[in-house]
Design a protein around this motif. Structure first.
Motif, mmCIF file in Angstrom:
data_model
loop_
_atom_site.group_PDB
_atom_site.id
_atom_site.type_symbol
_atom_site.label_atom_id
_atom_site.label_comp_id
_atom_site.label_asym_id
_atom_site.label_seq_id
_atom_site.Cartn_x
_atom_site.Cartn_y
_atom_site.Cartn_z
ATOM 1 N N VAL A 440 6.689 12.617 -8.492
ATOM 2 C CA VAL A 440 5.668 11.558 -8.496
ATOM 3 C C VAL A 440 4.652 11.779 -9.607
ATOM 4 C CG1 VAL A 440 5.922 11.043 -6.039
ATOM 5 C CG2 VAL A 440 4.309 12.797 -6.752
ATOM 6 N N ARG A 456 4.705 6.656 -5.942
ATOM 7 C CA ARG A 456 4.815 7.195 -4.580
ATOM 8 C C ARG A 456 6.292 7.250 -4.222
ATOM 9 N NH1 ARG A 456 2.605 3.427 -0.019
ATOM 10 N NH2 ARG A 456 4.538 2.346 -0.584
ATOM 11 N N THR A 458 8.729 7.974 -0.736
ATOM 12 C CA THR A 458 8.828 8.193 0.711
ATOM 13 C C THR A 458 10.262 8.536 1.044
ATOM 14 O OG1 THR A 458 9.178 5.827 1.091
ATOM 15 C CG2 THR A 458 6.922 6.632 1.214
ATOM 16 N N GLU A 463 5.807 11.250 2.951
ATOM 17 C CA GLU A 463 5.282 10.536 1.795
ATOM 18 C C GLU A 463 4.785 11.539 0.746
ATOM 19 O OE1 GLU A 463 2.830 6.631 1.800
ATOM 20 O OE2 GLU A 463 1.362 8.282 1.749
ATOM 21 N N ARG A 465 2.758 11.267 -2.996
ATOM 22 C CA ARG A 465 2.052 10.295 -3.821
ATOM 23 C C ARG A 465 1.142 10.983 -4.815
ATOM 24 N NH1 ARG A 465 -2.095 6.677 -0.851
ATOM 25 N NH2 ARG A 465 -0.359 6.152 0.515
ATOM 26 N N PHE A 469 -3.032 7.019 -6.299
ATOM 27 C CA PHE A 469 -2.115 5.956 -5.874
ATOM 28 C C PHE A 469 -2.798 5.005 -4.890
ATOM 29 C CE2 PHE A 469 0.951 3.981 -3.070
ATOM 30 C CZ PHE A 469 1.842 3.439 -3.997
ATOM 31 N N GLU A 471 -1.788 0.725 -3.410
ATOM 32 C CA GLU A 471 -0.934 -0.456 -3.531
ATOM 33 C C GLU A 471 -1.687 -1.535 -4.304
ATOM 34 O OE1 GLU A 471 2.075 -1.202 -2.686
ATOM 35 O OE2 GLU A 471 2.749 0.409 -1.346
#
Length: 737
Positions: A440, A456, A458, A463, A465, A469, A471
């Motif tokens: 990442v 990121r 998953t 997870e 990230r 990070f 969205e």
């Protein structure tokens, strides 16, 4: 005196005496005349042979010396302090003078002596001496000599000349040889022997062609040419036996009849010259090839602009042949104003001695031209090379390349990211969590705007990230698939809006990149799972192997047994450590070696072997029967070893032996039953026949009854024999016997 002695002699006696005296006087005069004549003849004879002489009496006194008072005569006539020396410089003792030796009865012929003269001069003579004998008495001696000083001086000068010539002959760097017309070598100089690597003894008397290993003369031979022309001949040729080019210069030495008596052959090593000529020709050919090979137009001019040489491209460009172009002036091909511009450039290059480069347009095409000065031995510019290249297409390509480079710079980031992901995945010992955490951090470098890119990953609810990070609407994602099952997602987001591209703000190449990375992560996870499964399978296999009752081992051709299961202790009595590195063949019983070798041949061909029954020697000296199932180990298409599973069939073999023994006993019993039935029937028939002779009664009836009873027993035995054979055949049929 007579008158005084006898004043009155007898007249007759007086006359007789007078007559006798006159006769004696006449004889004496005759002898004197004869002596003078002999001396004259002797002197004439000595003069005729070029000699002088001395005559000695018996006491060594000189009786005659017709040569006068020469120094040689005085020296030879002396008895003491003789000045004579031998040629080697030793003085001659008086008793060894030629006259003394002749008076002792010796005869000398042409003995050489030296008489010192004034200064450093020497007189060389040859002396002969002989005694004068009357009867057996030596009454004198004659010594003659000849002055050979001139001859000795000539000989010495000739020796000096020969020494000088020999020195010159030997010191010549070139090879010189003397041979007969039939090629027989008389000698070489030092350089010749060194070239051949032979001594004079090895060479003398052999043919010249034999010395280099040939059966006959060379096809082109200077010696044969000399024999035909009787004058010097020169031939150049390559001698492969010596690996050299030689110039053979043969000169004849003619005899008094004008025929070739000897041939002096001089050999000059011209290998370097020949190779230099070949290199020069190759260099010229290479230069011409290099001149003609380029696509550029190349013209060589003198300082006045006249064409000296051109390449093939130039002939096509001018549409004239090379012969037509050479000698023309470059100004003839351009308009006056353009020709003057070019002439000024040529003058500048010729004056400064520095190259000049410029671009020019001609008939809608762009050309790159270089004027390169070529200096002579004095450093002055004597030639100018003009190299012209059509760069129209190159310029267009450069413009296209410039645009393409900008696109490629974007792709470099993508490849760098993909390379870093690959490097992380391939790092030894790294865990799955470590790979995903580092991935990442690397992902943003592959996108157009790495400073505003976050990522990121998953995987199965976990997870990974980047710190920043979050969205955003500018999002790109790709699933992670492991064994056809989606187990996670790779997400890349821009933190702020960017210009629109193929997929929102993302390029089509970035879509391919994120899909490639997600696929690579999926395959990496599959590999991790496969590795875990493999380790688990290996653990289970080893546990099964360790617990197996069968002896399992792996054996390589080079290193012997690499692994063997613990069952070997139960079967053969050895521990696994005792057999590691050993050869299996060492434990095979001799009776099983042919079968064992046949199995090895099949394994070498890459064929598996099943049911191979081999007898092995146990550690305690007993034997064990093993049934082997073998599979070849193949690497790089070559059989390097074998995997073997060996089952202990010793007990089965022993049971088979017991069953075999039992059936053999049954066979014997069956045969005995048949024999016993025959042996019983024959007496019974006799008994039954005897009853026919007896009267009927209770006893006869009783005998018949008992005979019938015994016959029934025999029939029972027959049925048992038949049933036994049926049982035996059944057992054989089902491999129980």
């Amino acid at each position: 005196m007579l008158k005084d002695a006898d004043p009155a002699p007898d007249p007759q006696a007086w006359e007789r005496l007078k007559a006798g005296i006159d006769a004696l006087l006449a004889e004496n005069r005759d002898l004197t005349a004869r002596s003078v004549r002999v001396e004259l003849e002797r002197d004439a004879l000595l003069a005729a042979v070029g000699r002088q002489g001395i005559v000695y009496d018996a006491d060594g006194g000189v009786v005659a010396c017709p040569c006068g008072e020469s120094r040689i005569a005085r020296s030879l006539s002396r008895m003491r302090d003789a000045p004579l020396r031998y040629p080697d410089g030793r003085p001659v003792r008086p008793e060894d003078l030629p006259g003394h030796r002749a008076l002792r009865g010796e005869t000398l012929e042409s003995c050489r002596f030296v008489i010192p003269d004034s200064g450093d001069e020497e007189i060389h003579i040859t002396v002969s001496a002989s005694p004068i004998m009357i009867g057996e008495t030596i009454t004198g001696a004659v010594v003659t000599w000849q002055d050979v000083t001139g001859e000795e001086q000539t000989r010495r000068r000739l020796a000096e000349v020969n020494t000088l010539l020999e020195g010159l002959f030997e010191s010549l760097g070139d090879i010189v040889g003397i041979q007969l017309p039939d090629h027989t070598i008389l000698r070489y100089n030092r350089a010749g022997y060194e070239m051949l690597g032979m001594t004079p003894e090895d060479v003398k008397g052999r043919k010249c062609y034999e010395l280099i290993g040939r059966p006959g003369p060379c096809s082109v031979c200077a010696t044969d040419l000399v024999l035909a022309s009787k004058k010097q001949e020169v031939v150049e040729k390559f001698v492969p036996e010596l690996g050299r080019y030689l110039e053979c210069r043969s000169s004849p030495i003619l005899d008094e009849k004008g025929e070739v008596a000897l041939i002096v052959e001089q050999l000059y090593d011209i290998t370097d010259r020949k190779r230099a000529e070949e290199e020069r020709r190759e260099s010229e050919a290479t230069a011409r090839a290099l001149l003609d090979a380029p696509e550029e137009t190349i013209v060589l001019l003198d300082a006045e602009g006249r064409i000296i040489d051109v390449n093939e491209t130039a002939t096509r460009w001018f549409a004239l042949s090379r012969e037509d172009l050479i000698g023309m002036n470059m100004s003839e091909f351009f308009p006056p104003d353009v020709a003057e511009t070019y002439a000024a450039r040529l003058r500048e290059v010729a004056g400064t001695g520095r190259a000049a480069r410029f671009e020019d347009t001609w008939e809608g095409r762009l050309y790159d031209a270089v004027l390169y000065p070529v200096g002579n031995a004095n450093g002055a510019v004597a030639r100018i090379a003009v190299i012209t290249r059509d760069i129209t297409d190159v310029k267009r390509a450069e413009d296209a390349l410039r645009k393409r480079t900008q696109d490629l710079n974007k792709r470099i980031g993508e490849l760098s990211a993909l390379y870093e992901i690959s490097r992380i995945i391939e790092r030894p010992g790294i865990t799955l969590d470590g790979i995903l955490r580092e991935a990442v951090q690397v992902l943003p470098s592959g996108w157009q705007y790495p400073e505003d890119t976050v990522a990121r990953i998953t995987v199965r609810g976990r997870e990974y990230r980047a710190e920043r990070f979050r969205e955003t609407p500018w999002r790109q994602a790709s699933p992670i698939v492991v064994n056809a099952e989606t187990v996670g997602m790779v997400v890349v987001c821009y933190l702020r809006e960017r210009p629109r591209e193929d997929e929102g703000p993302f390029l089509a190449e970035e879509r391919s990149l994120i899909d490639t990375i997600a696929g690579r992560l999926g395959r990496m996870m599959e590999r991790f799972q496969a590795r875990e499964s493999l380790e688990k399978s290996e653990s289970q296999f080893r546990e099964i192997t360790q617990q197996s009752f069968d002896m399992i081992y792996t054996c390589y051709h080079e290193g012997g047994i690499a692994y063997i299961s613990p069952a070997v202790m139960r079967i053969l009595g050895y521990t696994p450590d005792e057999l590691i590195g050993r050869k299996c063949r060492d434990y095979v019983a001799p009776s099983s070696l042919p079968v064992w070798e046949e199995g090895r041949k099949r394994i070498a061909r890459g064929e598996p072997v099943e049911g191979l029954e081999i007898v092995f020697r146990r550690k305690d000296g007993s034997v064990a029967f093993l049934e082997l199932n073998e599979s070849p180990i193949v690497r790089d298409r070559s059989v390097i070893g074998v995997h073997v599973v060996g089952r202990d069939i010793t007990e089965r073999k022993q049971n088979e032996q017991l069953r075999q023994q039992a059936f053999e006993q049954i066979e014997r019993n069956i045969e005995q039953f048949a024999i016993l039935g025959d042996h019983i029937r024959q007496p019974l028939q006799v008994i039954l026949g005897m009853t026919e002779l007896l009267e009927e009664g209770t006893a006869v009836e009783k005998i018949r009854e008992q005979v019938e009873r015994i016959n029934s027993y025999v029939r029972e035995l027959d049925r048992g024999w038949i049933e036994s054979r049926q049982v035996r055949e059944y057992l054989r049929k089902h491999e129980l016997a």
